[in-house]
Write an enzyme that holds these catalytic residues in place. Structure first.
Site, PDB file in Angstrom:
ATOM      1  N   GLN A 102       0.818  -1.212   0.000  1.00 27.41           N
ATOM      2  CA  GLN A 102       0.000   0.000   0.000  1.00 27.41           C
ATOM      3  C   GLN A 102       0.852   1.263   0.000  1.00 27.41           C
ATOM      4  O   GLN A 102       0.322   2.370   0.021  1.00 27.41           O
ATOM      5  CB  GLN A 102      -0.915  -0.007   1.221  1.00 27.41           C
ATOM      6  CG  GLN A 102      -1.917  -1.150   1.199  1.00 27.41           C
ATOM      7  CD  GLN A 102      -2.525  -1.431   2.561  1.00 27.41           C
ATOM      8  OE1 GLN A 102      -2.290  -0.708   3.524  1.00 27.41           O
ATOM      9  NE2 GLN A 102      -3.303  -2.491   2.640  1.00 27.41           N
ATOM     10  N   HIS A 165      -0.628  -0.027   5.719  1.00 16.86           N
ATOM     11  CA  HIS A 165      -1.146   0.961   6.668  1.00 16.86           C
ATOM     12  C   HIS A 165      -0.239   2.188   6.824  1.00 16.86           C
ATOM     13  O   HIS A 165       0.267   2.479   7.898  1.00 16.86           O
ATOM     14  CB  HIS A 165      -1.416   0.308   8.028  1.00 16.86           C
ATOM     15  CG  HIS A 165      -2.515  -0.688   8.009  1.00 16.86           C
ATOM     16  ND1 HIS A 165      -3.107  -1.176   9.144  1.00 16.86           N
ATOM     17  CD2 HIS A 165      -3.142  -1.315   6.975  1.00 16.86           C
ATOM     18  CE1 HIS A 165      -4.050  -2.051   8.817  1.00 16.86           C
ATOM     19  NE2 HIS A 165      -4.077  -2.144   7.498  1.00 16.86           N
ATOM     20  N   GLU A 258     -14.840   3.333  10.315  1.00 14.98           N
ATOM     21  CA  GLU A 258     -15.472   4.353  11.133  1.00 14.98           C
ATOM     22  C   GLU A 258     -15.108   5.757  10.709  1.00 14.98           C
ATOM     23  O   GLU A 258     -14.107   5.995  10.036  1.00 14.98           O
ATOM     24  CB  GLU A 258     -15.114   4.152  12.603  1.00 14.98           C
ATOM     25  CG  GLU A 258     -13.643   4.247  12.935  1.00 14.98           C
ATOM     26  CD  GLU A 258     -13.350   3.845  14.386  1.00 14.98           C
ATOM     27  OE1 GLU A 258     -13.824   2.777  14.826  1.00 14.98           O
ATOM     28  OE2 GLU A 258     -12.636   4.613  15.064  1.00 14.98           O
ATOM     29  N   TYR A 268      -8.940   7.077  20.427  1.00 15.44           N
ATOM     30  CA  TYR A 268     -10.029   6.494  19.639  1.00 15.44           C
ATOM     31  C   TYR A 268     -10.021   4.967  19.631  1.00 15.44           C
ATOM     32  O   TYR A 268     -10.748   4.350  18.858  1.00 15.44           O
ATOM     33  CB  TYR A 268     -10.043   7.127  18.239  1.00 15.44           C
ATOM     34  CG  TYR A 268     -10.511   8.560  18.379  1.00 15.44           C
ATOM     35  CD1 TYR A 268     -11.863   8.880  18.319  1.00 15.44           C
ATOM     36  CD2 TYR A 268      -9.619   9.571  18.707  1.00 15.44           C
ATOM     37  CE1 TYR A 268     -12.305  10.174  18.533  1.00 15.44           C
ATOM     38  CE2 TYR A 268     -10.056  10.875  18.925  1.00 15.44           C
ATOM     39  CZ  TYR A 268     -11.403  11.168  18.842  1.00 15.44           C
ATOM     40  OH  TYR A 268     -11.851  12.449  19.080  1.00 15.44           O
TER      41      TYR A 268
END
Length: 391
Positions: A102, A165, A258, A268
């Protein structure tokens, strides 16, 4: 906060799959002369036209004042696309990128003073020693075919191995600050560790220095760049033009994508709390459930992961069909999500571009009221959507 799961009621929801971000070898971009009409607008559906195609896994698009576009390709190319659809050769001077998995060249945004400075910001996976990498941001001056004055103003530390990520979106708050999203690089516990930058939303001054009022400034056990923490892989970031509120979206694992409205110093929750499970079908090993003391609930979540990507607000057009909407790209479900807003509340959800069958990587809203999207494909496309009723 109230959280929602309206996607459960939508039959268009597909099975959740992990974000791969690297399907197939990228191809060389080819110029496409002129926008090509794909569909006519009706009373209920947007018109869709192709501005350009042949882009190699494009990741981000910035809208230029002259009606053209800047587009990043994940393998490291930055290209201009003219308003008529002509695609340039790669712009030189782009920093070297870690183009694996990624990783690669990621976000591109115009500096707030672009009209006078010609400045742009690029986020990218920066290579390190021993095949490691980390999210980084550079500022540069944009010329006709080359970047100059390139300076890396932010580096995620430590750099780690692996290709997953990285984040990574950039947004400005209009008060001299920039926010940078990152992922936790698949090291889940690091999202809770304040002495590293993985899994953190970062707030900086426009020159890369740390604002004195950041929530962890002065703490020896915390990085001063951090704004909020406990994030998994933040792929969307935008400021609401109506209120100046920052909105952020991130990937859950299998379920639990989310939206958050990140506040300074708040936690979070990832991986301690989540509405998703592991790709194996088992629960996340560190998770205690969907709530825990001192950890924030998402503003909105999906039980099945759309694979959220770019984010853009559509506001300031009273009476328009899409006024007060939030658009989000969907990678796993290959569509464009439109959320209807009433204040900060999400009161409706619509899926667009489902017939394309293409991963939507980025979305932006033009001053003309039209919506521009990028498809993340080997033959990636830059598309323009005309809302219902807009001529």
């Amino acid at each position: 906060m109230t959280h929602h799961s309206l996607a459960l009621a939508l039959s268009v929801a597909l099975a959740c799959v992990p974000l791969s971000g690297c399907s197939g070898e990228p191809s060389s971009a080819q110029a496409t002369a002129g926008p090509q009409k794909k569909a006519a607008a009706t009373d209920t559906a947007p018109g869709v036209e192709t501005i350009a195609s042949g882009l190699s896994h494009p990741w981000s698009v910035a809208l230029m004042p002259d009606g053209g576009f800047l587009v990043t390709e994940r393998d490291g190319n930055l290209r201009r696309i003219e308003a008529n659809g002509k695609v340039s050769a790669p712009i030189t001077g782009v920093p070297s990128v870690f183009a694996q998995g990624q990783g690669g060249l990621l976000d591109v945004v115009l500096a707030p003073d672009f009209d006078t400075s010609k400045g742009i910001y690029l986020s990218f996976a920066e290579p390190g020693d021993d095949d490691t990498a980390g999210t980084a941001v550079a500022r540069a001056t944009l010329g006709d075919s080359a970047l100059s004055d390139v300076r890396v103003i932010y580096r995620q530390v430590p750099k780690l191995d692996g290709g997953n990520h990285f984040g990574s979106r950039i947004a400005f708050d209009g008060h001299g600050h920039m926010f940078i999203t990152q992922g936790e690089r698949l090291r889940r516990p690091m999202a809770q560790q304040l002495d590293v930058l993985q899994g953190k939303l970062v707030r900086l001054n426009l020159d890369g220095s740390v604002p004195r009022d950041n929530p962890f400034v002065g703490r020896k056990d915390a990085r001063p760049e951090i704004w909020s923490y406990g994030h998994r892989n933040m792929q969307g970031l935008a400021v609401d033009p109506r209120t100046g509120t920052l909105w952020e979206s991130e990937h859950g694992p299998r379920g639990g994508d989310e939206i958050n409205l990140p506040q300074p110093g708040k936690n979070y929750g990832w991986p301690i709390i989540t509405y998703g499970i592991d790709y194996s079908g088992l629960r996340i090993s560190e998770s205690v459930g969907t709530s825990a003391p001192g950890m924030e609930q998402p503003h909105h979540y999906w039980a099945k992961s759309p694979g959220l990507s770019g984010m853009a607000f559509y506001t300031g057009r009273p009476g328009a069909a899409w006024n007060d909407s939030l658009f989000l790209g969907s990678l796993a479900e290959s569509n464009l999500i439109r959320l209807t807003l009433k204040g900060n509340a999400i009161v409706g959800e619509e899926r667009l571009l489902t017939d394309l069958g293409a991963r939507i990587r980025d979305v932006r809203v033009g001053n003309d009221g039209k919506v521009v999207v990028l498809t993340d494909e080997e033959d990636g496309k830059l598309l323009r959507l005309t809302p219902p009723g807009l001529k």
